[in-house]
Scaffold this active site. Sequence first.
Site: not given
Lengths: 104, 410
Positions: B135, B138-139
């Site tokens: 993701c 997300c990261d």
Amino acid sequence: MIEVDKKTFEEEVLKAEGLVVVDFWSPKCEPCKELAPQVAELAEKYQDKAKFCMLDTASNRRLAISQKVLGLPTIGFYKDGEKVAELTKDVAVEDIEAKLNELA
Amino acid sequence: MSETYDIIVVGGGPAGLAAGIYGSRSRLKTVILQKGTPGGQAATTAELENYPGFPRGTTGPELMKAMREHAESFGTEILKEEAIDLDLDGEIKVVQTKSGKEYKGKIVILAPGAAPRTLNIKGEKELRGKGVSYCATCDADFFEELDVVVVGNGDAAIEEAIYLTKFAETVTIIVIHDQGTLDCNKVSAEKAFANPKIKWVWNSVLEEIKGDGIVESVLIKNIKTNEIAELETNGVFFFVGTVPKTDFLKGKALLNEQGYILTNERMETSLPGVYAAGDARDKYLRQVITAAGDGAVAAFAAEKYLAEEESFTEQVLKADKPVLVAFWAPQVEESIAIIAELEKIADKLGDAVKLVKIDTYRNERVAKRYQIEKMPSVLFFSRGKAAAKISGSFNEETILSHLKALNQPE
């Protein structure tokens, strides 16, 4: 839930006695935002057993990496300042609760 | 928990939300059961450049927030519930959730979506969340000024790699194909080739991810030469397709070998009243727009189904006198003649009998349920039950004798 950052992390987490649960999140992480209200409920329910903190990794990147957190969402469990367990990715609130009961 | 929904949608991605919009707008009581915040995979997609109506692009989270508000504005209920077990066989379907609740509905639309595929490379599982990610939104911000590797070369891989260049120092894309060959769309490929932060490793696959606690390097294997090279990196992002989240449906709905739900073009599954939509469905193109399209078709088909079922129940099953149900089809001439004949007979009998005509071209389902294969056919209903059937041609005598038999006390 206590919001911690690079200035307060040491005091609130690493120097704390007993169990501390740290919710590593960032504003861009949608799964983190899903989880946050559920963690807040746990914080309420287990307020006598553990201290709950939140750390925004976007503005505390180095700190997160120093805690070997490189992915979100991550829930870290600290006991007397030592990291004793961690849950990362596909974290369900039920897993957090189970881990909490195991450690508390 | 005794209230029954018209439509229960399992999953709140674009397919589920579109089904919610269409369902609620048809004034059907519609609920979406969704594990977390609605949005599905789209909510973790950074840039959406090809969703119609957004020439300057939009972001996944923004679009999904708008879809959610749209569904709620028409009255769709969205509940934070994870479906874990379903009983789909009855007329009223039951969905059980992880929280222990039970939801009842006349229709179930399955839109559970898909999740990123894992490759089970050495180190992948151990270092998940330690530099291994599926993701980018997300990261990505962890990797500011750091180096990352992207595995894959489809739309998601290349688009997310471009997004990662906003953060990382370098993004190395490992591609299994020959130099210059990518599976993604041309626009994204051109953008990626022009991006100075993107590096390419062709004819190669990822062999292993190494690191003590966090990702430190990867082993890359050239499939032409079988040479293995080690590359230092801080992160590995996998975009190698998806797998349907249909484990909870095994043995309940018809799945193909890969676990995708099989439907026809009306999104009907093998079970009456059960539909599927979105990435979990066996289909050609998995995108936000096709997911939303599926959702619309499923809800529309569901609405027709409910209307037909309701009318059949009212007119036939709940009738207080014997009912002749005539199955006909506009393309079968003989069946049209028979209808005219039956109308005459019914007229003669007056109040003693009721005639219901079913155009099997429009309503296949009822015909199928009563195993009507030949047109014309006539079913005799008494007290909600099919008591006799005749197929093909017949005369008035036959009809009358069947009716007489029906009127005999049981």
